[in-house]
Structures are given as C-alpha cells and as structure tokens.
Write a protein that holds these residues in place. Structure first.
Motif, PDB file in Angstrom:
ATOM      1  N   THR A 132      -8.878  -9.551  -6.090  1.00  0.00           N
ATOM      2  CA  THR A 132      -7.797  -8.596  -5.832  1.00  0.00           C
ATOM      3  C   THR A 132      -8.321  -7.359  -5.116  1.00  0.00           C
ATOM      4  O   THR A 132      -7.699  -6.858  -4.169  1.00  0.00           O
ATOM      5  CB  THR A 132      -7.120  -8.207  -7.152  1.00  0.00           C
ATOM      6  OG1 THR A 132      -6.432  -9.348  -7.679  1.00  0.00           O
ATOM      7  CG2 THR A 132      -6.116  -7.074  -6.954  1.00  0.00           C
ATOM      8  N   TRP A 209      -4.006  -1.243 -11.555  1.00  0.00           N
ATOM      9  CA  TRP A 209      -4.369  -2.562 -12.082  1.00  0.00           C
ATOM     10  C   TRP A 209      -5.876  -2.702 -12.201  1.00  0.00           C
ATOM     11  O   TRP A 209      -6.377  -3.269 -13.184  1.00  0.00           O
ATOM     12  CB  TRP A 209      -3.815  -3.655 -11.180  1.00  0.00           C
ATOM     13  CG  TRP A 209      -4.019  -5.028 -11.771  1.00  0.00           C
ATOM     14  CD1 TRP A 209      -3.231  -5.647 -12.700  1.00  0.00           C
ATOM     15  CD2 TRP A 209      -5.098  -5.923 -11.492  1.00  0.00           C
ATOM     16  NE1 TRP A 209      -3.749  -6.881 -13.022  1.00  0.00           N
ATOM     17  CE2 TRP A 209      -4.895  -7.073 -12.295  1.00  0.00           C
ATOM     18  CE3 TRP A 209      -6.209  -5.873 -10.655  1.00  0.00           C
ATOM     19  CZ2 TRP A 209      -5.762  -8.156 -12.272  1.00  0.00           C
ATOM     20  CZ3 TRP A 209      -7.088  -6.951 -10.628  1.00  0.00           C
ATOM     21  CH2 TRP A 209      -6.862  -8.083 -11.432  1.00  0.00           C
ATOM     22  N   LEU A 225      -0.468  -6.829 -12.018  1.00  0.00           N
ATOM     23  CA  LEU A 225      -0.320  -6.057 -10.791  1.00  0.00           C
ATOM     24  C   LEU A 225       1.142  -6.030 -10.370  1.00  0.00           C
ATOM     25  O   LEU A 225       1.627  -5.013  -9.859  1.00  0.00           O
ATOM     26  CB  LEU A 225      -1.193  -6.665  -9.687  1.00  0.00           C
ATOM     27  CG  LEU A 225      -1.138  -5.995  -8.314  1.00  0.00           C
ATOM     28  CD1 LEU A 225      -1.491  -4.520  -8.404  1.00  0.00           C
ATOM     29  CD2 LEU A 225      -2.062  -6.716  -7.337  1.00  0.00           C
TER      30      LEU A 225
END
Length: 392
Positions: A132, A209, A225
C-alpha cells in the motif's frame, strides 16, 4: 446552442499553470518501504527469489512470466533502459530486500498526467503495508512535482485490480472498449483517477491507515483504508460528501455566513472563520451538505472532524442561515457520533466560546457535558465531552 462565452465561463484558464518536469528517477523513502530506480545488477537476485514459479502474478501483465533468472534480468534491463517511464524496485525496509516492481508511466508533463502501472507484487508483498505504501509514495511524488492527475488503468476483467484502485481512493471514470490487444486477446480498459484537488484527502487516508497505531500487536489492521477514504455518507436522510480543495471557497463563504452572528456575542473573530481551509481539508475530515445547486453552488452545512489517535473532536459545525430549521445541525452531530463509534472512539469532544450560552445549551441537550475551560489571550473556551456508552 451553448454560446462560446458560456463555455469559456464554465472552463476558465488555469491561472499559473506550468507543465511540471518529467519525474527524475530517484529514491522515494517511506516508513515501511523504499522505492529505488530499478538496477538489474542490484535487484535481480532478490526479485527472482520471490517471484520465480509464481506465474499467476503475470496473468494481466503484457509480458509473459520469465522462466529463468536470465530472462528476468533481461526484462529488468528493458525496464531500466526504456524511455518515457520511471521504473522502481520495491524494497521492504524490514529486511532490505526487493520484493516487486512498478512503473510511473503514461507520463504527460504538458497535461500534468502520470500513471502507476506494471505493478508486479510477489506473493510475499501482496496485502502488506509495503504494498500500500508503494502506491502512496508514487502519488505523493507525482503531485509534489506539480502533476494534476494520477491514473490507474487495468483490464476490466481484473477484479482485484479494480478493487485495489477503489481502496486506494481512485475514482472510476469509465470503460475504454477494445482499448488494447494484450497477449493476443482483447482488453477493455477500466480507467480510474485521483485529481490534485482530491489528493490531500487521499494522502490523509493513506497516512492514517499506515500509522503504526492502526495495527494491533499481530500486525492486523484496526480500520481499513476504505474506511479512511470514505467519500460519501448519509447523516440520517441527509447526503454528505467529503470536501476537497475545490470546495475551499464555498467553505469559507459558509463559515462567514454561519459564524458572523456569533461574533456579535463573543466579541472576537470565531476560530473556524479565521482557519486556513487548505490545511483543514488536508488534515481533517470535512463533510459537506450541498445546497440546491449541487456541488458547484453554495453549501447548506459543513462538519469538520479533527481525528487524532488520542481523541475525536468536532472541530466546527456550520449551517447556512437560509438552511436553518431543517435540523441539519442535529443530523451532522448524530453523524459525528456514528463516525467516532465506527472508528473505535469512546467519546466525542468539542469546544466553543464560553460566551455562546445558547450554543453550549444546545450541545448539552445532545448529551455533551462540561469538561474544562481553556483560557486564551482574547477568549475563554468551554470544552465539552460526550461519552459514547451503550446507553447513549
């Protein structure tokens, strides 16, 4: 027929726009990962070790899976030499090893457009904080250079990629039919984007997040998220949307209309009216109630939430004078309670000028109780707290 003047008014010149530079290939440092310009001599062994034998990760890629270390080396060498892209190896900072790669591509500086693509994550990289954060670093880099539009494209049959785009906060824009031929098959391409006016809110979602406090002792996320990137909601029957940088002028106009009457009582400029809303949009959650004209027109109401690890605070709430009587304030305060509970907080905090007795009484009717006073140079603030117990 629409007149030329009407079209010009709806599509004004971009004041101060200059094309950004082509992104220089450089190291991008994150908390969990580091993106390094691809160097086959340095990265091949690590990447081959984690990707070898996992042919399924190449299903949607234009290249076929390399079957030997040498073939993978040739692929990385092609990436490093290819013009018009910026290819990165993804380094997991936990052990310093490369575990995947991606490109900045479709880079069009004259239009301020860049894309993240050719994303090749090894199985050990997938569904991790590193995976991510790599996307966040790409977006942050491009927008920091002055780009206006961050794109994500994929085969419309690639459902995991489409879900990932939405999770990251990209907005679906539509389908390009028969866009490409890939490995002898038709590809209809799904298009997604994040605009520069939207990026500060998306960046905030990534940061919240990725924060260590969002993970438990076993490394499991506490909140998704998607929950931080939520862009629309309902406050009872009232539709809400998250503010972006494009809403700043409307926000400032609403705050002036809503807070000027309070200043006649408090005797000082209200803190929400003096605020810098560029910073507020980037740092807080701002939820808007659009007026009758929709997103392009004046706002009916706005709720600003300051969400920190240690506290959930209603930073401000404003209702336009001509929207009074519709109980929008109550709907927004109920939404604040629900939002706090959904994010795991046990209380909602707020503060207001101590001279605003009617406003304090209204908060008390909503279940808030006095906490303490704060003395400032030109005013006294009353802090209140509402417990989100089961009984409330």
């Amino acid at each position: 027929m629409t007149s030329i003047s009407a079209v010009t008014a709806a599509n004004p010149l971009l004041e101060g726009w200059t094309a950004p530079p082509f992104p220089p290939a450089r190291v991008l440092e994150g908390r969990y990962c580091r993106l390094e310009p691809i160097d086959p001599a340095r990265h091949l062994d690590d990447i081959w070790a984690v990707n070898a034998g996992h042919d399924h990760i190449w299903q949607w890629m234009p290249a076929h899976p390399p079957q030997t270390r040498e073939a993978y080396g040739e692929l990385l060498a092609m990436m490093a030499a290819k013009s018009g892209i910026v290819p990165f190896a993804i380094i997991d900072k936990a052990d310093g090893r490369a575990k995947g790669h991606l490109w900045l591509m479709e880079i069009r500086p004259e239009h301020g457009v860049f894309e993240v693509g050719y994303i090749t994550y090894s199985p050990v990289l997938q569904r991790t904080r590193v995976a991510t954060e790599a996307i966040y670093l790409c977006g942050e880099y491009g927008f920091s250079l002055g780009y206006r539009r961050f794109e994500w494209k994929c085969n419309t049959l690639n459902e995991p990629s489409k879900r990932a785009a939405l999770r990251f906060g990209f907005q679906y824009e539509g389908l390009f039919r028969q866009h490409m031929v890939v490995k002898g098959r038709n590809r209809d391409t799904a298009w997604f984007s994040i605009l520069d006016s939207e990026w500060p809110v998306r960046a905030q979602g990534f940061q919240r997040w990725l924060a260590p406090e969002n993970f438990d002792a076993e490394g499991m996320q506490k909140h998704s998220l998607a929950s931080f990137n939520q862009s629309v909601a309902m406050a009872g029957s009232v539709p809400l949307r998250r503010a972006t940088m494009a809403d700043i002028a409307a926000l400032e106009a609403l705050k002036t209309a809503a807070y000027l009457p309070n200043e006649a009582i408090s005797g000082v400029p209200s803190l929400p009216r003096m605020a810098d809303y560029h910073s507020a949009v980037a740092q807080h959650e701002i939820w808007l109630v659009d007026g009758a004209a929709g997103p392009a027109g004046p706002l009916d109401a706005a709720l600003v939430l300051d969400i920190a690890p240690e506290a959930f605070t209603v930073w401000s709430i404003a209702v336009a004078p001509d929207a009074a009587g519709r109980k929008l304030g109550r709907a927004l305060m109920d939404f604040a309670d629900a939002r706090a509970a959904a994010l795991g907080y046990d209380a909602v905090l707020l503060y207001t000028n101590s001279r605003l007795a009617d406003r304090i009484a209204w908060y008390e009717r909503l279940g808030f109780r006095f906490s303490h006073h704060e003395e400032m140079a030109d005013r006294r603030l009353t802090h209140l707290r509402k417990s989100l117990s089961k009984s409330s």
